[in-house]
Design a protein around this motif. Structure first.
Motif, mmCIF file in Angstrom:
data_model
loop_
_atom_site.group_PDB
_atom_site.id
_atom_site.type_symbol
_atom_site.label_atom_id
_atom_site.label_comp_id
_atom_site.label_asym_id
_atom_site.label_seq_id
_atom_site.Cartn_x
_atom_site.Cartn_y
_atom_site.Cartn_z
ATOM 1 N N ALA A 1 32.555 35.963 49.747
ATOM 2 C CA ALA A 1 31.830 34.952 48.977
ATOM 3 C C ALA A 1 32.591 34.611 47.696
ATOM 4 O O ALA A 1 32.720 33.432 47.335
ATOM 5 C CB ALA A 1 30.421 35.436 48.658
ATOM 6 N N ILE A 2 33.102 35.620 47.037
ATOM 7 C CA ILE A 2 33.879 35.371 45.814
ATOM 8 C C ILE A 2 35.122 34.545 46.145
ATOM 9 O O ILE A 2 35.444 33.581 45.451
ATOM 10 C CB ILE A 2 34.253 36.694 45.118
ATOM 11 C CG1 ILE A 2 32.993 37.370 44.556
ATOM 12 C CG2 ILE A 2 35.267 36.459 44.001
ATOM 13 C CD1 ILE A 2 33.212 38.752 44.011
ATOM 14 N N ALA B 1 34.823 53.681 42.341
ATOM 15 C CA ALA B 1 35.476 52.855 41.317
ATOM 16 C C ALA B 1 34.447 52.387 40.301
ATOM 17 O O ALA B 1 34.717 52.389 39.085
ATOM 18 C CB ALA B 1 36.164 51.661 41.961
ATOM 19 N N ASN B 2 33.283 52.002 40.757
ATOM 20 C CA ASN B 2 32.237 51.547 39.837
ATOM 21 C C ASN B 2 31.701 52.678 38.967
ATOM 22 O O ASN B 2 31.098 52.416 37.928
ATOM 23 C CB ASN B 2 31.088 50.883 40.616
ATOM 24 C CG ASN B 2 31.399 49.455 40.995
ATOM 25 O OD1 ASN B 2 32.335 48.853 40.484
ATOM 26 N ND2 ASN B 2 30.602 48.897 41.902
ATOM 27 N N ASP C 1 47.632 31.643 43.116
ATOM 28 C CA ASP C 1 46.855 31.506 41.873
ATOM 29 C C ASP C 1 45.379 31.778 42.135
ATOM 30 O O ASP C 1 44.710 32.467 41.363
ATOM 31 C CB ASP C 1 47.023 30.106 41.284
ATOM 32 C CG ASP C 1 48.409 29.865 40.715
ATOM 33 O OD1 ASP C 1 49.155 30.852 40.503
ATOM 34 O OD2 ASP C 1 48.762 28.686 40.482
ATOM 35 N N VAL C 2 44.874 31.247 43.247
ATOM 36 C CA VAL C 2 43.475 31.466 43.598
ATOM 37 C C VAL C 2 43.232 32.939 43.889
ATOM 38 O O VAL C 2 42.216 33.508 43.467
ATOM 39 C CB VAL C 2 43.048 30.583 44.799
ATOM 40 C CG1 VAL C 2 41.659 30.955 45.289
ATOM 41 C CG2 VAL C 2 43.108 29.112 44.421
ATOM 42 N N LEU C 3 44.166 33.574 44.586
ATOM 43 C CA LEU C 3 44.029 35.000 44.877
ATOM 44 C C LEU C 3 43.915 35.803 43.580
ATOM 45 O O LEU C 3 43.080 36.708 43.467
ATOM 46 C CB LEU C 3 45.209 35.505 45.713
ATOM 47 C CG LEU C 3 45.219 37.004 46.005
ATOM 48 C CD1 LEU C 3 43.997 37.420 46.816
ATOM 49 C CD2 LEU C 3 46.499 37.396 46.719
ATOM 50 N N GLN C 4 44.730 35.460 42.612
ATOM 51 C CA GLN C 4 44.656 36.159 41.320
ATOM 52 C C GLN C 4 43.291 35.934 40.655
ATOM 53 O O GLN C 4 42.715 36.846 40.071
ATOM 54 C CB GLN C 4 45.787 35.700 40.384
ATOM 55 C CG GLN C 4 47.169 36.101 40.864
ATOM 56 C CD GLN C 4 47.293 37.600 41.098
ATOM 57 O OE1 GLN C 4 46.902 38.405 40.265
ATOM 58 N NE2 GLN C 4 47.838 37.964 42.247
ATOM 59 N N ASP C 5 42.773 34.695 40.786
ATOM 60 C CA ASP C 5 41.435 34.409 40.246
ATOM 61 C C ASP C 5 40.370 35.232 40.969
ATOM 62 O O ASP C 5 39.424 35.717 40.352
ATOM 63 C CB ASP C 5 41.108 32.921 40.381
ATOM 64 C CG ASP C 5 41.900 32.040 39.436
ATOM 65 O OD1 ASP C 5 42.457 32.577 38.456
ATOM 66 O OD2 ASP C 5 41.960 30.812 39.671
ATOM 67 N N ARG D 1 35.858 41.579 37.116
ATOM 68 C CA ARG D 1 34.824 41.279 36.115
ATOM 69 C C ARG D 1 33.407 41.477 36.658
ATOM 70 O O ARG D 1 32.497 41.817 35.894
ATOM 71 C CB ARG D 1 34.961 39.837 35.633
ATOM 72 C CG ARG D 1 36.145 39.606 34.759
ATOM 73 C CD ARG D 1 36.175 38.160 34.296
ATOM 74 N NE ARG D 1 37.316 37.931 33.430
ATOM 75 C CZ ARG D 1 37.866 36.761 33.234
ATOM 76 N NH1 ARG D 1 37.384 35.690 33.836
ATOM 77 N NH2 ARG D 1 38.896 36.639 32.439
ATOM 78 N N LYS D 2 33.212 41.205 37.935
ATOM 79 C CA LYS D 2 31.861 41.208 38.507
ATOM 80 C C LYS D 2 31.597 42.369 39.456
ATOM 81 O O LYS D 2 30.600 42.362 40.168
ATOM 82 C CB LYS D 2 31.614 39.885 39.254
ATOM 83 C CG LYS D 2 31.702 38.660 38.391
ATOM 84 C CD LYS D 2 30.581 38.653 37.384
ATOM 85 C CE LYS D 2 30.627 37.384 36.551
ATOM 86 N NZ LYS D 2 29.502 37.304 35.652
#
Length: 179
Positions: A79-80, A14-15, A51-55, A62-63
């Motif tokens: 960790a994320i 994927a990367n 909501d947190v799962l989506q974040d 992004r990272k």
């Protein structure tokens, strides 16, 4: 969830731009991350956890280039997720939202005298003549009758009533000054 090595291989692909592998990675990690978020953020409620799962998924997107390919993927994902749960609690602050319906039965205060009233009254009574203070205490606090108070103080009942009336006027004046 899939074999960790297979998952890491898909993330590496994927990367490098393989969108099908990236889709498979997200599909595979979402249930696992949902469990982590719900376990750590249960106080956020089901909607808050989603909501947190989506974040978390957005942060991974992004990272994803920061994941070191020579390291295991799961600890990086966990960790994320942990950080995003903490961020959600920080954003919420110390506010806790609870339905008042759950506490309605326990909210009614018991019928009891105001605990500060006695202190306030003692302050006022301390400024009265000792005999007047004794008469007010006898009626107001001890529940004595006119006859009982008159007998105890060796006064006529009429004299006790007059003294009580004067004492109550003094109490009213003193209370007005205190307010």
């Amino acid at each position: 969830m899939q074999d960790p090595d297979a998952l890491e291989d898909m993330m590496r692909a994927a990367n490098r731009g393989d969108t099908a592998s990236y889709h498979r990675v997200l599909t595979a990690i979402t249930p696992l991350l949902r469990k982590v978020v719900r376990a750590r953020g249960s106080a956020l409620g089901p909607e808050g956890c989603e909501d947190v799962l989506q974040d978390v998924l957005l942060a991974i997107h992004r990272k994803r280039h920061t994941w070191r390919e020579d390291q295991p993927l799961r600890p990086w994902l966990y960790a994320i997720a942990r950080h995003k749960v903490v961020d959600a609690f920080r954003a919420r602050g110390t506010r806790t939202e609870l339905s008042i319906d759950e506490f309605a039965d326990g909210l009614a205060a018991a019928d009891a005298p105001d605990p500060t009233m006695g202190r306030d009254m003692e302050k006022v009574l301390s400024k009265l003549d000792p005999r007047e203070a004794d008469i007010v205490r006898a009626f107001g606090l001890n529940g004595e009758t006119t006859a009982e108070t008159a007998e105890r103080l060796k006064m006529s009942e009429g004299a006790v009533r007059v003294a009580l009336h004067r004492a109550l006027k003094s109490v009213a004046r003193l209370r007005e000054r205190m307010i």
